[in-house]
Design an enzyme around this catalytic site. Sequence first.
Site, PDB file in Angstrom:
ATOM      1  N   HIS A 140      -0.878   0.323   7.793  1.00  0.00           N
ATOM      2  CA  HIS A 140      -1.523   1.430   6.743  1.00  0.00           C
ATOM      3  C   HIS A 140      -2.970   1.392   7.569  1.00  0.00           C
ATOM      4  O   HIS A 140      -4.826   1.856   7.095  1.00  0.00           O
ATOM      5  CB  HIS A 140      -2.352   2.010   5.936  1.00  0.00           C
ATOM      6  CG  HIS A 140      -0.532   2.851   5.798  1.00  0.00           C
ATOM      7  ND1 HIS A 140       0.176   3.980   5.685  1.00  0.00           N
ATOM      8  CD2 HIS A 140       0.565   1.911   5.107  1.00  0.00           C
ATOM      9  CE1 HIS A 140       0.940   4.134   4.875  1.00  0.00           C
ATOM     10  NE2 HIS A 140       1.754   2.931   6.016  1.00  0.00           N
ATOM     11  N   LYS A 150     -12.253  11.191  -1.000  1.00  0.00           N
ATOM     12  CA  LYS A 150     -11.575   9.925  -0.909  1.00  0.00           C
ATOM     13  C   LYS A 150     -12.108   9.548  -1.193  1.00  0.00           C
ATOM     14  O   LYS A 150     -13.255   9.405  -2.234  1.00  0.00           O
ATOM     15  CB  LYS A 150     -11.603  10.360   0.673  1.00  0.00           C
ATOM     16  CG  LYS A 150     -13.080   9.829   0.855  1.00  0.00           C
ATOM     17  CD  LYS A 150     -13.478  10.316   2.673  1.00  0.00           C
ATOM     18  CE  LYS A 150     -12.757  11.471   3.022  1.00  0.00           C
ATOM     19  NZ  LYS A 150     -11.947  11.455   4.394  1.00  0.00           N
ATOM     20  N   ARG A 151     -11.490   8.582  -1.494  1.00  0.00           N
ATOM     21  CA  ARG A 151     -11.519   7.218  -2.265  1.00  0.00           C
ATOM     22  C   ARG A 151     -13.577   6.681  -1.312  1.00  0.00           C
ATOM     23  O   ARG A 151     -13.501   6.529  -0.759  1.00  0.00           O
ATOM     24  CB  ARG A 151     -10.888   6.070  -1.936  1.00  0.00           C
ATOM     25  CG  ARG A 151      -9.310   5.486  -2.609  1.00  0.00           C
ATOM     26  CD  ARG A 151      -9.751   5.838  -4.019  1.00  0.00           C
ATOM     27  NE  ARG A 151     -10.451   4.586  -4.710  1.00  0.00           N
ATOM     28  CZ  ARG A 151      -9.457   4.052  -5.475  1.00  0.00           C
ATOM     29  NH1 ARG A 151      -8.334   4.015  -5.481  1.00  0.00           N
ATOM     30  NH2 ARG A 151     -10.044   2.561  -5.725  1.00  0.00           N
ATOM     31  N   LYS A 184     -15.794   4.841   5.073  1.00  0.00           N
ATOM     32  CA  LYS A 184     -15.849   6.572   5.024  1.00  0.00           C
ATOM     33  C   LYS A 184     -17.225   6.978   5.129  1.00  0.00           C
ATOM     34  O   LYS A 184     -16.807   8.379   5.074  1.00  0.00           O
ATOM     35  CB  LYS A 184     -14.890   6.537   3.722  1.00  0.00           C
ATOM     36  CG  LYS A 184     -13.694   6.181   3.602  1.00  0.00           C
ATOM     37  CD  LYS A 184     -12.636   6.491   2.567  1.00  0.00           C
ATOM     38  CE  LYS A 184     -11.137   5.705   2.059  1.00  0.00           C
ATOM     39  NZ  LYS A 184     -10.266   6.498   3.030  1.00  0.00           N
ATOM     40  N   THR A 187      -5.260  11.851   5.329  1.00  0.00           N
ATOM     41  CA  THR A 187      -4.381  13.379   5.180  1.00  0.00           C
ATOM     42  C   THR A 187      -5.063  13.808   4.644  1.00  0.00           C
ATOM     43  O   THR A 187      -4.802  15.495   5.370  1.00  0.00           O
ATOM     44  CB  THR A 187      -2.933  11.995   4.325  1.00  0.00           C
ATOM     45  OG1 THR A 187      -3.589  11.341   3.201  1.00  0.00           O
ATOM     46  CG2 THR A 187      -1.715  11.423   5.439  1.00  0.00           C
ATOM     47  N   LYS A 223      -5.384  17.710   4.478  1.00  0.00           N
ATOM     48  CA  LYS A 223      -4.419  19.505   3.660  1.00  0.00           C
ATOM     49  C   LYS A 223      -5.584  20.295   3.662  1.00  0.00           C
ATOM     50  O   LYS A 223      -5.783  21.624   3.655  1.00  0.00           O
ATOM     51  CB  LYS A 223      -4.541  18.657   1.975  1.00  0.00           C
ATOM     52  CG  LYS A 223      -4.191  17.474   2.237  1.00  0.00           C
ATOM     53  CD  LYS A 223      -4.183  16.699   1.070  1.00  0.00           C
ATOM     54  CE  LYS A 223      -3.530  15.620   0.637  1.00  0.00           C
ATOM     55  NZ  LYS A 223      -3.619  14.100   0.143  1.00  0.00           N
TER      56      LYS A 223
HETATM   57  C1  26Q Z   1      -3.016  -5.422  -1.601  1.00  0.00           C
HETATM   58  C2  26Q Z   1      -2.908  -6.407  -1.855  1.00  0.00           C
HETATM   59  C3  26Q Z   1      -3.695  -5.990  -3.253  1.00  0.00           C
HETATM   60  C4  26Q Z   1      -4.139  -5.205  -4.140  1.00  0.00           C
HETATM   61  C5  26Q Z   1      -4.281  -3.668  -3.681  1.00  0.00           C
HETATM   62  C6  26Q Z   1      -3.818  -3.414  -2.326  1.00  0.00           C
HETATM   63  C7  26Q Z   1      -3.964  -2.468  -1.746  1.00  0.00           C
HETATM   64  C8  26Q Z   1      -3.855  -1.038  -2.886  1.00  0.00           C
HETATM   65  C9  26Q Z   1      -3.256   0.042  -1.676  1.00  0.00           C
HETATM   66  C10 26Q Z   1      -3.901  -2.349  -0.927  1.00  0.00           C
HETATM   67  C11 26Q Z   1      -4.171  -0.889   0.389  1.00  0.00           C
HETATM   68  C12 26Q Z   1      -4.038  -0.038  -0.648  1.00  0.00           C
HETATM   69  C13 26Q Z   1      -3.690   1.103   0.099  1.00  0.00           C
HETATM   70  C14 26Q Z   1      -4.102   1.902   1.169  1.00  0.00           C
HETATM   71  C15 26Q Z   1      -4.155   3.010   1.882  1.00  0.00           C
HETATM   72  O1  26Q Z   1      -4.252   3.928   0.714  1.00  0.00           O
HETATM   73  N1  26Q Z   1      -4.654   3.008   3.411  1.00  0.00           N
HETATM   74  C16 26Q Z   1      -4.473   4.736   3.934  1.00  0.00           C
HETATM   75  O2  26Q Z   1      -3.782   5.128   3.687  1.00  0.00           O
HETATM   76  C17 26Q Z   1      -3.542   6.023   4.287  1.00  0.00           C
HETATM   77  C18 26Q Z   1      -1.852   6.875   4.801  1.00  0.00           C
HETATM   78  O3  26Q Z   1      -1.614   5.824   5.713  1.00  0.00           O
HETATM   79  C19 26Q Z   1      -3.841   6.468   5.964  1.00  0.00           C
HETATM   80  O4  26Q Z   1      -3.988   8.566   5.929  1.00  0.00           O
HETATM   81  C20 26Q Z   1      -5.371   6.242   5.363  1.00  0.00           C
HETATM   82  O5  26Q Z   1      -6.699   6.496   6.718  1.00  0.00           O
HETATM   83  C21 26Q Z   1      -5.510   4.643   4.981  1.00  0.00           C
HETATM   84  O6  26Q Z   1      -7.061   4.671   4.914  1.00  0.00           O
END
Ligand code: 26Q
Length: 836
Positions: free
Chosen positions: A377, A568-569, A574, A676, A680
């Site tokens: 991702h 979004k975050r 972004k 995503t 929406k």
């Molecule tokens: C990993 C290790 C330790 C702590 C936290 C994490 C961690 C947690 C969440 C790393 C990444 C995430 C989330 C990533 C994320 O949401 N990525 C998004 O995924 C979406 C679905 O595929 C995409 O549409 C977005 O582009 C992408 O940024």
Amino acid sequence: MMSRKETKALTPLPNLTDLPPLGMDVHSLVEDFRRYYTYTLGRDRHCRSAHYAYSALVLGVRDRLMERWKATRYAYEAADARQAYYLSLEFLMGRTLGNALLNLGLSGDAPLALQCLGLELEEIAEAEHDAGLGNGGLGRLAACFLDSCATLKLPVTGYGIRYEYGMFRQTIVDGHQVEEPDHWLREGNPWEIERPEYIQRIRFGGRTEFYRDRDGVLRGRWVDSRDVLAVPFDIPIPGYDNGTVNTLRLWKSEATEEFDLGEFNAGLYPESVAAKNAAENITMVLYPNDASESGKELRLRQQYFLASASLQDVLARWIGTNGEDFSRFAEKNVFQLNDTHPSCCVPELMRLLMDEHRFGWDQAWKITTATLAYTNHTLLPEALEKWPVRLFRTLLPRLLEIIYEINARYLAEVARRWPGDTERQRRMSLIEEGPEPMVRMAYLAIVGSFSVNGVAALHSRLLTEGLFRDFYELWPEKFNNKTNGVTPRRWLAGCNPALAGLISEKIGEGWVADLFQLARLAPLADDPEFRERWAEVKRQNKEHLARMVKDECRIDFHPDALFDVQVKRIHEYKRQLLNILHVIHLYDRIKRGESDGWVDRCVLIGGKAAPGYLMAKSIIKLINNVAQVINEDPEVGGKLKVVFFPDYRVTAMEVIAPGTDLSEQISTAGKEASGTGNMKFMMNGAVTIGTLDGANIEIREEVGDENFFLFGLSAEQVQERRRSYDPETIIAADDDLRRVMQLLECGHFNQFEPGIFDAIIAAIRNPGDMWMTAADFRSYLEAQREAAAAYKDRERWTRMSILNTAASGKFSTDRTMIDYNRDIWRLEQISPFPVK
Ligand code: 26Q
């Protein structure tokens, strides 16, 4: 706390659970509600809390899910179906009630039943807490996937963690983000069923001992470990209008019986309680980082805990029906890893097969690499997960040994393919060497999986050309694309009943389970009467959003204005910063009297910053300060309103997306894997202003470039420009940007807080600015001007809005799941037994 004791086994009568089906009519709903409210919950008309009305309703709805749940499970068992398991550290479910009613076909009768009791569904539904068990896109995607799999009758089970505390609640104090804990389970969760009969035991620490088994074979065994129990809680996942109910199984950590106080020496009482706490801490809180947080031991514990509990659960069920014969295991089971977070599955499945089920390496490896599939991702190299070898050695010693063995065998394959290329072996090793050697989790996932996919066409291509190029050269057949989607049940039918009603009136209701049918709306874009009605629905939804903004932010959004939204975050890539620079530019135009042909605009920005991400937090502060100056300036008035919407979450998006005109998707090209939220908004008739990034490219392809406001450098141009990027020259040559920088630098938005935005200003002016904000400023401004001009022409705008919804069929997760199923899972669709 009580320990878990085996209860005496019963031999249930065959008809113990044979019951007539529950009524799906208003009368039955009313009766059940009264019974639960009065007898189960013990409330009466004096009770004013919406919580108990909510609970009574949920218990009745849950009963109806329960009978379909069983009918689905029996059908899967009877078919001996191949099954898929979606392993994810995050499931961002939001609320469940509205979705359950919609999918059960009760969204008409439930409000009527409540009406009979003098209650209102909308009010009662507000009592439900969001299940915020995720950060953002990746977690919400998992939730949308579950809805689509159930709707497609695919035997897919979600496996995740039952965090006691979900994503933090965000409040804004003096323009700063403040985090508050989200104790979402405090009032109980009526949607979950605890299943102590399927508890698993998870090991940590200790060491490996080698021994000869009864056949004289040398085997490893994990000893002196400190163990934790994994207790499953099941949540029903109903399909849309099809009788299927799948399962989301969430694991909670508990101390083992060894921690029981009675067994401890009285002198060690505090130590024993502390040890018990450590066990129960594992599932206490979701990590609020949407990029990997480096090195936190508790996070690695969570990841292994999920991987091990879920694998053991599937293996236990397999043995329950097949005994120790695993010959068809890989034929019948597939695990999809949501990013590298559950990638401990690779060594853990090897360990379980070898150490616990007496497999040799080669057979175990064959099964492992035939059952695991990995979804990536992210394209940001800094977000690729790595864990210190040292941490693995103390926490998961047996897994580290297995990782080393996997690495040795796989690097031998690399050496055979590229003899003598030691540089490549170093690059591709599962272990990054250095003062602190690290395990590269993405490489581990690629080596251990038969499928590796990205989440949008551009993203998947860039993975094979960049980040994973070496692996693509070695195993091109593993790599594939699966463009993301969103579920149209929650993100159109559920959140936008007015638009859904209008659509169904024209093309019938088939679109809800077959979103490509929305294409039949396209010809109606030429029908003035239909456009009028479409615009009227959008206006109602904007009024609704305006009320929410008023309640939360005390600012008036006028529904005639262009509603311009970015939620979004908060992340530098972004580029919320680019958005706010544009807002400052609009303010500058008003102040300079350059408002000929002005289009009134209401700008909404929302999103959470990771608590330790200081730049993201500064950006939130800047947005709030700019908003305050603009909103308080009488000269600006209704021309421009700006809010930072606090605590952006699933439930807020259900109001925001229907009420948005212009969707901001403005990441630096090549950085957003997919996005995503963009989908929406499109589904709800917003027009996108965006870069050629992630799924924006496919959105533009579907809707046509005349219905999309494109700007900015392409991913290739970004790469190219980086080498000679010179923001100072760009700023000096652009009067509008120069004035915006002047306003920022003179402290116009931080009169009493000198210097607080210096880091932001420096980032924009830095030739090393990774996100190249200044490079896209001019082109963004022009696209914004076009958008404003298009909005002024109401007929044109409404046409664009209709065509966006009409072209959104591809972005249903139903299509995404069909793609996963065709290329990776190969499951059969299985109809549940009828509920009788
Ligand atoms: C990993 C290790 C330790 C702590 C936290 C994490 C961690 C947690 C969440 C790393 C990444 C995430 C989330 C990533 C994320 O949401 N990525 C998004 O995924 C979406 C679905 O595929 C995409 O549409 C977005 O582009 C992408 O940024």
